[in-house]
Structure formats: structure tokens, C-alpha cells
Write a protein that holds these residues in place. Structure first.
Motif, PDB file in Angstrom:
ATOM      1  N   ILE A  81       0.593   3.769  -3.156  1.00 56.85           N
ATOM      2  CA  ILE A  81       0.057   5.108  -2.887  1.00 56.85           C
ATOM      3  C   ILE A  81       1.157   6.161  -2.871  1.00 56.85           C
ATOM      4  O   ILE A  81       0.929   7.330  -3.173  1.00 56.85           O
ATOM      5  CB  ILE A  81      -0.731   5.119  -1.553  1.00 56.85           C
ATOM      6  CG1 ILE A  81      -1.887   4.111  -1.623  1.00 56.85           C
ATOM      7  CG2 ILE A  81      -1.274   6.508  -1.246  1.00 56.85           C
ATOM      8  CD1 ILE A  81      -2.615   3.920  -0.312  1.00 56.85           C
ATOM      9  N   ALA A  96       0.832  -1.212   0.000  1.00 60.32           N
ATOM     10  CA  ALA A  96       0.000   0.000   0.000  1.00 60.32           C
ATOM     11  C   ALA A  96       0.863   1.257   0.000  1.00 60.32           C
ATOM     12  O   ALA A  96       0.594   2.213  -0.742  1.00 60.32           O
ATOM     13  CB  ALA A  96      -0.929  -0.012   1.218  1.00 60.32           C
ATOM     14  N   TRP A  97       1.901   1.261   0.823  1.00 54.17           N
ATOM     15  CA  TRP A  97       2.814   2.416   0.871  1.00 54.17           C
ATOM     16  C   TRP A  97       3.476   2.626  -0.503  1.00 54.17           C
ATOM     17  O   TRP A  97       3.620   3.749  -0.951  1.00 54.17           O
ATOM     18  CB  TRP A  97       3.881   2.191   1.937  1.00 54.17           C
ATOM     19  CG  TRP A  97       3.829   3.171   3.073  1.00 54.17           C
ATOM     20  CD1 TRP A  97       4.611   4.266   3.250  1.00 54.17           C
ATOM     21  CD2 TRP A  97       2.953   3.140   4.212  1.00 54.17           C
ATOM     22  NE1 TRP A  97       4.286   4.928   4.413  1.00 54.17           N
ATOM     23  CE2 TRP A  97       3.270   4.243   5.029  1.00 54.17           C
ATOM     24  CE3 TRP A  97       1.939   2.279   4.617  1.00 54.17           C
ATOM     25  CZ2 TRP A  97       2.605   4.522   6.216  1.00 54.17           C
ATOM     26  CZ3 TRP A  97       1.271   2.553   5.801  1.00 54.17           C
ATOM     27  CH2 TRP A  97       1.604   3.655   6.585  1.00 54.17           C
TER      28      TRP A  97
END
Length: 509
Positions: free
Chosen positions: A498, A494-495
Motif C-alpha cells: 500500500i 501490507a505496508w
């Protein structure tokens, strides 16, 4: 009010399947003392074979050729004989554990820990007890390995007092302190140690680049709540139902404190506040006594390096106060006698540590750990993966190697010179590479038989389950290790996708 285990229900029928199989197979292994003896023999034989075949590796740090050394050689035999005692006495967890047992054991013998737990639990909803234990274990890594010694046995005592299975509370504490080791709201010594290694390696590619202790702060702060909630779910929905009702001999009750106990607890609390205030005066002000005398830093200071003795003195101060107030300490002789009783309870741990220390020392001296790490890295690079898959493969490789190289800083010192340059050339920020290493290194801490804390975990578990073994520990902790690693991989993806900052002004790329 009294809560106990006087009428345990029928054991759960859910104790089957994969984790039960792990426990059964693991517990068919020899007694841990003999298991480490056999592992030492295996290391001796394998090191002789690898050395005979002339196998070696190039050290990723200095470029030197490092051969696998044989313990059956004259040099190896001399080393093993002359270092047997120091392998044991200088085994890092030995002094740390015994030092903490002197303080915590004294607190337990005078009844202070039990009184604090009764006071806390009677005022805390039982629904959040699991969360509180995992959460405390995670934040406890601020005191480094001390959390692994303090939190798990307290978790077991809390669960036992509530009529729940003590091994579930023990597992919750171990999970937070072990598998969640690297997460925290605060900057800890681990941040400074790993970032120093990362900076040194990263500057071989970009001399102007620096990895600071703050570079993983946002991610690690977010990890605290995520892991605490996940650890709570694992404890309540996976581990405790599998354990069933507790039927051991240990008993615990929770009754309201008497007026004398409340008074003793209040005075002990005042002593605790005064002690913490005194320590703060030696740490907080500029130029304070326990700051680094050269840089004025706190992270790399006598305060951090001496945190174990400071915690020991804290427990002694409040325990003696409580014991005197209740009359459990009447003369000066009572203090060492109670400490001696606490050490006596750890005798099986001390015996087990002797062979465990030899095995880990053999593994390090023969260079077999380095051989595994470098060849694992070479295998990963030979697959020619790019992008996110190579990062995930790096995480999985680190998690596996952590089963063999249990010192986080030592493993990073071996892996960083290989993977930081390789992944930096793929446009990854070295702080992101370091982060990927940290989550993998932490997750499998609690399931490696080579962990220096495995003997301690066995000692804790055997208090509540007499026929326990390494299989019991691994099956108990496997859900935490796998799911912590899984959720951390999801967070890293996710890091990455995004593009969230890892720390103040620190991008993924």
C-alpha cells in the motif's frame, strides 16, 4: 463474593499434537541447571574445534578479522576461571530481577497486590481480562525489561483468582512483554537505541540520511492493538483449552475488600499519586533534574536509565504505607524481613542463573554468535533474492538468529552493517529495514532457551506446575511467537504494497 478452584473440571483432552510433543520432548531434557552445564561443555568443545580449523569472520562494523576463540586454550581457560564470578554477578537480569523482587515481593507480602487485583477484577468484565494482560505487557516495555518481571506473575495471579488456569495468565503476560516487546503507543528507549545504530550505518551510503526514534511510530502504534487482540485469541482459544483445568496447590479467592482494606488502599493510592507527581517534577519541566543534563532529552536520560530503582522506590513507598495501615508492618524490622522472604522465593532462580550466565558469556567470548550471524547473512545474500522475498527472508533469518543472540541491540549492531547497505541499494528505506528487524527480534524472545529471562520464566511456571521444564515454557509460548511473527509479516507486506508511512513523513522506499 468468592471465586476459586475448589471444584476443577476434568482436564482438557485437547492437550495433544505439535505443542504437546514439544513439551514432552523439551521436558525430557535434563534439569535446566544441568542443561546449561552440558551446553557449556558443548560450547567448550565446539569452540576448540572451530578454532583448531582456523575459522574466522570479517566483522561487518569495523572490517576486522575476528577468529573463533577456543575455551580449551590457555587464554580461554584463564578467561573462564577469572571471569566466572563476574559472569554471574554482572549478568544483567540478575540485579534487575532481584531489585524488582524486593519491591514487588514486599507489595505481595503485605497483601497490596492482592488487594489491587481484587479491586480491579471485581469491577472488570472477565471477558476482557486476557486482553488487559496482553495489552499491559505490550505497553509495559516502556519500562524496558521491567515489564517481563512484573506483568507475567500478575497475570497468573489474576487468572488463578478467577478460577482460570494461572499458566494461561502467565503466558498472556509473557507474550505481551516478550514477543510484543517492540510495539508501543509511546516512543521508548529501544526506538532511540536502534535508530542510532541505523543512522550510523545508513550514512555510509547516504551521509544526509537520518533514522529518528519516530520513524517506526505509526507501524508500532498500530501493532499494539493488533497484537493485543491476537494475543487474547491465542490465550482464550489455544493456550488455555490445551492446559485444561488447574489442579495445583496454589489457591486464590476474590472477596470484597473490608472497610480497613479499602481505607489502606485509598491512602496507598494517595501516596502513589504523590510519588508519581514528584517524579514528574523531576522529568517534565525543561532542565528538570532527571533529564539529560547536556541535551535536555528524556529518552537518553537518568530517568530512563534509572527506571528500575524508581519503580523499586515506588513499590516500597506504597507497600509500606499499605502495610502500616493494615498493621502488617509494625516495626522497621518487618520491612527487611518481608523483603527477605520475597528473595527466598527466588532462590531457585538465583541458582539457575549461575550456569545460564556462564553459558551466555562463553558463547559471546568465543565469537560464535558473531560467526553465526555473519555466515547467516552471507547465505542470504548468496541466494540473490530481490524485492519483498529478500525482506521476508531477512525477517526469518533474524528470528532464527534471535534464538542465539538474545541482546536486541547487540544483534542489530552485528546485522545492520550487513543488511542496511544491501537493502538500501534495493531502494528500501533504512527505517523499513530496521522495522523488519524489530518485529523478528521481538517475536521469538519468549521461546529461546538462551534468553536471560528463561530461568525466571521457569521459576514462575514451577510455582504452578511442579514438573515443568524448558519444554513447558517453549510449548506454552510457541503459539504466541509464531502467530505474532506471522501477523507482523502480513502487516509489513501490507505496508509495503500500500505504501503506508512507517512514521511521520517516512515512506517504505
Amino acid at each position: 463474593m468468592s471465586i476459586g478452584n475448589t471444584n476443577p473440571s476434568t482436564p482438557s483432552q485437547k492437550d495433544s499434537g505439535f505443542f504437546k510433543w514439544i513439551e514432552i520432548v523439551g521436558n525430557k531434557l535434563p534439569h535446566p541447571f544441568m542443561l546449561f552445564v552440558y551446553l557449556c561443555v558443548i560450547i567448550i568443545v565446539v569452540s576448540a574445534l572451530l578454532s583448531h580449523w582456523g575459522l574466522s569472520v570479517i566483522h561487518p562494523g569495523d572490517g576486522e578479522t575476528v577468529p573463533v576463540k577456543s575455551l580449551l586454550s590457555t587464554e580461554g581457560f584463564h578467561w573462564a576461571i577469572t571471569n566466572m564470578i563476574t559472569n554471574f554477578t554482572e549478568f544483567p537480569p540478575l540485579g534487575l530481577v532481584l531489585c524488582m523482587v524486593l519491591g514487588i515481593g514486599l507489595a505481595e507480602k503485605v497483601g497490596l497486590i492482592q488487594a489491587v487485583l481484587r479491586k480491579m477484577i471485581l469491577n472488570v468484565p472477565s471477558s476482557i481480562v486476557s486482553f488487559a494482560i496482553v495489552f499491559a505487557g505490550i505497553l509495559g516495555n516502556l519500562a524496558s525489561d521491567a515489564a517481563m518481571i512484573i506483568i507475567p506473575p500478575l497475570g497468573a495471579m489474576v487468572f488463578l483468582a478467577l478460577g482460570r488456569h494461572p499458566l494461561a495468565g502467565l503466558a498472556a503476560g509473557m507474550a505481551g512483554a516478550g514477543s510484543g516487546f517492540t510495539a508501543n503507543f509511546f516512543i521508548a528507549g529501544t526506538d532511540a537505541l536502534l535508530s542510532g545504530i541505523s543512522t550510523k550505518v545508513a550514512q555510509t551510503i547516504n551521509p544526509n540520511l537520518t533514522v529518528t526514534p519516530l520513524d517506526n511510530w505509526y507501524f508500532m502504534s498500530a501493532s499494539v492493538l493488533v497484537l493485543a487482540l491476537l494475543g487474547t485469541w491465542i490465550t482464550d482459544k489455544v493456550v488455555e483449552p490445551r492446559l485444561g483445568a488447574y489442579r495445583g496447590d496454589e489457591k486464590a479467592t476474590l472477596e470484597n475488600l473490608t472497610a480497613q482494606e479499602n481505607r489502606a488502599l485509598k491512602v496507598s493510592g494517595i501516596v502513589a499519586v504523590l510519588f508519581v507527581g514528584l517524579v514528574a517534577l523531576t522529568v517534565v519541566p525543561e532542565g528538570a533534574l532527571l533529564r539529560n543534563p547536556e541535551t535536555g532529552d528524556i529518552l537518553d536520560s537518568p530517568f530512563i536509565k534509572g527506571i528500575i530503582p524508581i519503580i523499586l522506590f515506588f513499590f516500597i513507598a506504597v507497600s509500606v504505607t499499605y502495610g502500616l495501615m493494615l498493621g502488617k508492618i509494625k516495626t522497621q524490622r518487618d520491612v527487611p524481613q518481608l523483603m527477605g522472604e520475597a528473595i527466598k522465593d527466588m532462590s531457585s532462580f538465583i541458582v539457575l542463573i549461575f550456569t545460564a550466565a556462564q553459558f551466555i558469556a562463553y558463547f559471546e567470548w568465543t565469537n560464535m554468535g558473531l560467526f553465526l550471524a555473519v555466515n547467516g547473512a552471507d547465505l542470504l545474500m548468496s541466494l540473490n533474492m530481490t524485492g519483498l522475498p529478500v525482506l521476508i527472508a531477512f525477517i526469518l533469518l533474524t528470528a532464527v538468529l534471535n534464538l542465539f543472540i538474545t541482546s536486541g541491540s547487540a544483534q542489530w549492531a552485528l546485522m545492520a552493517p550487513v543488511f542496511i547497505p544491501m537493502l538500501m541499494l534495493m531502494d528500501y528505506n533504512p527505517a523499513f529495514i530496521q522495522l523488519a528487524y524489530r518485529v523478528a527480534d521481538s517475536s521469538t524472545n519468549t521461546i529461546t532457551p538462551m534468553s536471560p529471562y528463561m530461568p525466571m520464566m521457569l521459576a514462575y511456571i514451577s510455582k504452578y506446575q511442579k514438573n515443568s521444564g524448558i519444554g513447558t515454557v517453549i510449548s506454552l509460548m510457541m503459539p504466541y511467537a509464531l502467530l505474532f511473527l506471522g501477523i507482523w509479516i502480513v502487516m509489513i507486506i501490507a505496508w509495503y504494497l500500500i505504501g503506508l508511512p512507517l512514521g511521520p513523513g517516512v515512506p517504505v522506499r
